[in-house]
Scaffold this motif. Sequence first.
Motif, PDB file in Angstrom:
ATOM      1  N   SER A  38       0.844  -1.201   0.000  1.00  0.00           N
ATOM      2  CA  SER A  38       0.000   0.000   0.000  1.00  0.00           C
ATOM      3  C   SER A  38       0.875   1.244   0.000  1.00  0.00           C
ATOM      4  O   SER A  38       1.988   1.246   0.535  1.00  0.00           O
ATOM      5  CB  SER A  38      -0.853   0.066   1.262  1.00  0.00           C
ATOM      6  N   ASN A  41       0.651   8.781   0.890  1.00  0.00           N
ATOM      7  CA  ASN A  41       1.096   9.975   0.165  1.00  0.00           C
ATOM      8  C   ASN A  41       2.607   9.996  -0.024  1.00  0.00           C
ATOM      9  O   ASN A  41       3.187  11.052  -0.275  1.00  0.00           O
ATOM     10  CB  ASN A  41       0.638  11.250   0.892  1.00  0.00           C
ATOM     11  N   ALA A 111      -0.035   2.876   9.794  1.00  0.00           N
ATOM     12  CA  ALA A 111       0.934   1.847   9.399  1.00  0.00           C
ATOM     13  C   ALA A 111       2.325   2.121   9.962  1.00  0.00           C
ATOM     14  O   ALA A 111       3.082   1.185  10.236  1.00  0.00           O
ATOM     15  CB  ALA A 111       0.989   1.736   7.876  1.00  0.00           C
ATOM     16  N   SER A 112       2.682   3.403  10.134  1.00  0.00           N
ATOM     17  CA  SER A 112       4.001   3.716  10.730  1.00  0.00           C
ATOM     18  C   SER A 112       3.874   3.946  12.232  1.00  0.00           C
ATOM     19  O   SER A 112       4.877   4.184  12.895  1.00  0.00           O
ATOM     20  CB  SER A 112       4.597   4.965  10.084  1.00  0.00           C
ATOM     21  N   HIS A 115       4.656   9.250  15.517  1.00  0.00           N
ATOM     22  CA  HIS A 115       4.692   9.969  16.794  1.00  0.00           C
ATOM     23  C   HIS A 115       4.973  11.434  16.487  1.00  0.00           C
ATOM     24  O   HIS A 115       5.424  11.768  15.386  1.00  0.00           O
ATOM     25  CB  HIS A 115       5.792   9.398  17.686  1.00  0.00           C
ATOM     26  N   ILE A 163      -4.638  -4.003   3.969  1.00  0.00           N
ATOM     27  CA  ILE A 163      -4.919  -2.620   3.570  1.00  0.00           C
ATOM     28  C   ILE A 163      -5.891  -2.014   4.578  1.00  0.00           C
ATOM     29  O   ILE A 163      -6.995  -2.526   4.783  1.00  0.00           O
ATOM     30  CB  ILE A 163      -5.508  -2.570   2.154  1.00  0.00           C
TER      31      ILE A 163
HETATM   32  C1  LIG Z   1       8.876  16.351   6.616  1.00  0.00           C
HETATM   33  C2  LIG Z   1       8.520  15.048   7.249  1.00  0.00           C
HETATM   34  C3  LIG Z   1       8.404  14.990   8.623  1.00  0.00           C
HETATM   35  C4  LIG Z   1       8.059  13.792   9.249  1.00  0.00           C
HETATM   36  N1  LIG Z   1       7.957  13.769  10.598  1.00  0.00           N
HETATM   37  C5  LIG Z   1       7.631  12.631  11.241  1.00  0.00           C
HETATM   38  C6  LIG Z   1       7.476  12.604  12.643  1.00  0.00           C
HETATM   39  O1  LIG Z   1       7.625  13.613  13.330  1.00  0.00           O
HETATM   40  N2  LIG Z   1       7.123  11.430  13.228  1.00  0.00           N
HETATM   41  C7  LIG Z   1       6.905  10.284  12.488  1.00  0.00           C
HETATM   42  O2  LIG Z   1       6.586   9.264  13.088  1.00  0.00           O
HETATM   43  N3  LIG Z   1       7.023  10.288  11.135  1.00  0.00           N
HETATM   44  C8  LIG Z   1       7.398  11.433  10.504  1.00  0.00           C
HETATM   45  N4  LIG Z   1       7.515  11.444   9.138  1.00  0.00           N
HETATM   46  C9  LIG Z   1       7.256  10.194   8.391  1.00  0.00           C
HETATM   47  C10 LIG Z   1       5.783  10.053   7.965  1.00  0.00           C
HETATM   48  O3  LIG Z   1       4.937  10.570   8.937  1.00  0.00           O
HETATM   49  C11 LIG Z   1       5.463   8.560   7.780  1.00  0.00           C
HETATM   50  O4  LIG Z   1       6.359   7.975   6.887  1.00  0.00           O
HETATM   51  C12 LIG Z   1       4.032   8.309   7.299  1.00  0.00           C
HETATM   52  O5  LIG Z   1       3.777   6.930   7.370  1.00  0.00           O
HETATM   53  C13 LIG Z   1       3.830   8.757   5.859  1.00  0.00           C
HETATM   54  O6  LIG Z   1       2.468   8.595   5.521  1.00  0.00           O
HETATM   55  P1  LIG Z   1       2.005   8.475   4.003  1.00  0.00           P
HETATM   56  O7  LIG Z   1       0.525   8.598   3.958  1.00  0.00           O
HETATM   57  O8  LIG Z   1       2.776   9.422   3.159  1.00  0.00           O
HETATM   58  O9  LIG Z   1       2.385   6.972   3.706  1.00  0.00           O
HETATM   59  P2  LIG Z   1       3.450   6.320   2.711  1.00  0.00           P
HETATM   60  O10 LIG Z   1       4.755   6.992   2.870  1.00  0.00           O
HETATM   61  O11 LIG Z   1       2.884   6.258   1.353  1.00  0.00           O
HETATM   62  O12 LIG Z   1       3.537   4.846   3.337  1.00  0.00           O
HETATM   63  C14 LIG Z   1       4.139   4.649   4.606  1.00  0.00           C
HETATM   64  C15 LIG Z   1       3.820   3.230   5.101  1.00  0.00           C
HETATM   65  O13 LIG Z   1       2.413   3.132   5.327  1.00  0.00           O
HETATM   66  C16 LIG Z   1       1.864   2.036   4.592  1.00  0.00           C
HETATM   67  N5  LIG Z   1       0.497   2.433   4.217  1.00  0.00           N
HETATM   68  C17 LIG Z   1       0.090   3.595   3.656  1.00  0.00           C
HETATM   69  N6  LIG Z   1      -1.260   3.587   3.490  1.00  0.00           N
HETATM   70  C18 LIG Z   1      -1.713   2.392   3.958  1.00  0.00           C
HETATM   71  C19 LIG Z   1      -2.992   1.778   4.051  1.00  0.00           C
HETATM   72  N7  LIG Z   1      -4.117   2.383   3.655  1.00  0.00           N
HETATM   73  N8  LIG Z   1      -3.055   0.513   4.557  1.00  0.00           N
HETATM   74  C20 LIG Z   1      -1.943  -0.130   4.994  1.00  0.00           C
HETATM   75  N9  LIG Z   1      -0.717   0.416   4.922  1.00  0.00           N
HETATM   76  C21 LIG Z   1      -0.588   1.664   4.419  1.00  0.00           C
HETATM   77  C22 LIG Z   1       2.806   1.854   3.419  1.00  0.00           C
HETATM   78  O14 LIG Z   1       2.758   0.522   2.920  1.00  0.00           O
HETATM   79  C23 LIG Z   1       4.150   2.170   4.068  1.00  0.00           C
HETATM   80  O15 LIG Z   1       4.660   1.044   4.716  1.00  0.00           O
HETATM   81  C24 LIG Z   1       7.847  12.613   8.462  1.00  0.00           C
HETATM   82  C25 LIG Z   1       7.958  12.670   7.079  1.00  0.00           C
HETATM   83  C26 LIG Z   1       8.292  13.872   6.461  1.00  0.00           C
HETATM   84  C27 LIG Z   1       8.422  13.930   4.967  1.00  0.00           C
END
Ligand SMILES: Cc1cc2nc3c(=O)[nH]c(=O)nc-3n(C[C@H](O)[C@H](O)[C@H](O)COP(=O)(O)OP(=O)(O)OC[C@H]3O[C@@H](n4cnc5c(N)ncnc54)[C@H](O)[C@@H]3O)c2cc1C
Length: 431
Positions: A38, A41, A111-112, A115, A163
């Motif tokens: 999955s 963003n 999923a992550s 925090h 998912i």
């Molecule tokens: C500027 C910046 C600052 C950040 N600060 C922090 C912070 O302070 N703390 C922190 O913890 N993280 C932080 N992050 C990381 C970010 O919050 C995580 O990586 C988050 O998971 C990204 O979400 P996304 O929707 O973009 O998912 P993606 O990057 O697209 O996916 C991340 C993970 O989630 C899974 N996933 C996504 N959607 C689903 C779904 N519907 N079902 C099952 N699995 C799914 C994906 O398979 C993947 O393993 C930061 C990132 C950036 C760019």
Amino acid sequence: MKNLESWGKYPKIKNKKFIFRDNEELKNFLLENKEFISYGNGRSYGDSALNENIIYCKNYNYFLDFDEKNGILHCQSGVMVSEILEIFVPKGWFLKITAGTKLITIGGAIASDIHGKNHHIEGCFSECVEEFNLMLPNGIIKNCKKDDELFLATCGGMGLTGIILDAKISLKKISSKNIEQTTIKTKNLQETFDAFEKYKDIPYSVAWIDCLATEENIGKCLLMVGDFSDDRDLNYQKKKNLNIPFNFPTFALNRLSVKIFNWLYYSKAPNGTSKQKVDIDTFFYPLDSINNWNRIYGKNGFTQYQFILPKEKSYEGLKKILNEISISGMGSFLAVLKLYGEENQNYLSFPIKGYSLALDFKIQDGLFELLDKLDEIVLQYDGRIYLTKDVRVKKKIFEQNYPKIDRFRELRKKYKMDKKFNSLQSKRVKI
Ligand SMILES: Cc1cc2nc3c(=O)[nH]c(=O)nc-3n(C[C@H](O)[C@H](O)[C@H](O)COP(=O)(O)OP(=O)(O)OC[C@H]3O[C@@H](n4cnc5c(N)ncnc54)[C@H](O)[C@@H]3O)c2cc1C
């Protein structure tokens, strides 16, 4: 069609994107095809959302219900945190836990098990997740509640259990869009730790460390702490952002430019302690004000190295790591130190009670050798690496300090998740 990338733009991989509109379409797709991961963003830095086949969840983004009495929001997993803020901040609601960017989906946040700046007080995102629906490899939808094994494995499970379709999350009441912020300037790591301790009862805290500082100045920082104001100003509006229109040339970011940036940033702040009122975006999401800021690292991309150490070993371990980085000369614009509270029950959530440092590095010769060296120090001090930022950690290093990894692997086998849901990362670290 353009290939989907991670935020670090490394590695590059050819992929096919599957977009679904409803559960039936998704189920058919799962049953007819072999292996995917999955994607929300794409704000994870490494290879956790990358594979040749990608299920793109961002368009699955309806708001379903809001229970105003208890502050429980029910929405589909593709809804972005930024969309929640635009609707709910003016009504006096905010997320209990939020990362350093609002440009993530609810599915990605679960999923992550992300925090924020308040982990030492309020924990991870899963604390505010009441329940969610998860589609398993056979297309069956399971409702997952706190303490269920699927809940414990999915929160922090990096998309490897199924998912996430929709979730109920509890919001918190606020009476302002503003934060009363105090900034403390420190001269070395000991002063930085003392300042974190002094302000540990304030809900939000984060420190920017100058990781090129040397000798007696190692660990000098600007620590920002704060809480919501009670000035009753809820006039929260979307702002116009700056944009980086193209990849910078790879030579633009070097030891000198990082040094100048760090010097300017640190010397701009007044000595001692200063106070300021700032809005939610400035306090929680400063980097979101520049669209595509990841392009400053050039076309080869970058990675973020984030590790955490237990509290009693943090000072010594961090000093060693900052020293290694300073010697290597591979400086990082962003070096963010945070304080963490108790570990939760989830199988793969990252935080333990202690301090975590996150560092951005341009992909360059010698980098992975440096990070291998840092891994050894992290292990020596019983720490661990954050999967959502990672792109290169080895299986042996990763699994040592995630003691519930075997339970996670067993559960994946039991539901045949290991045959259906895989990322480049899950194959690399064999989870
Ligand atoms: C500027 C910046 C600052 C950040 N600060 C922090 C912070 O302070 N703390 C922190 O913890 N993280 C932080 N992050 C990381 C970010 O919050 C995580 O990586 C988050 O998971 C990204 O979400 P996304 O929707 O973009 O998912 P993606 O990057 O697209 O996916 C991340 C993970 O989630 C899974 N996933 C996504 N959607 C689903 C779904 N519907 N079902 C099952 N699995 C799914 C994906 O398979 C993947 O393993 C930061 C990132 C950036 C760019």
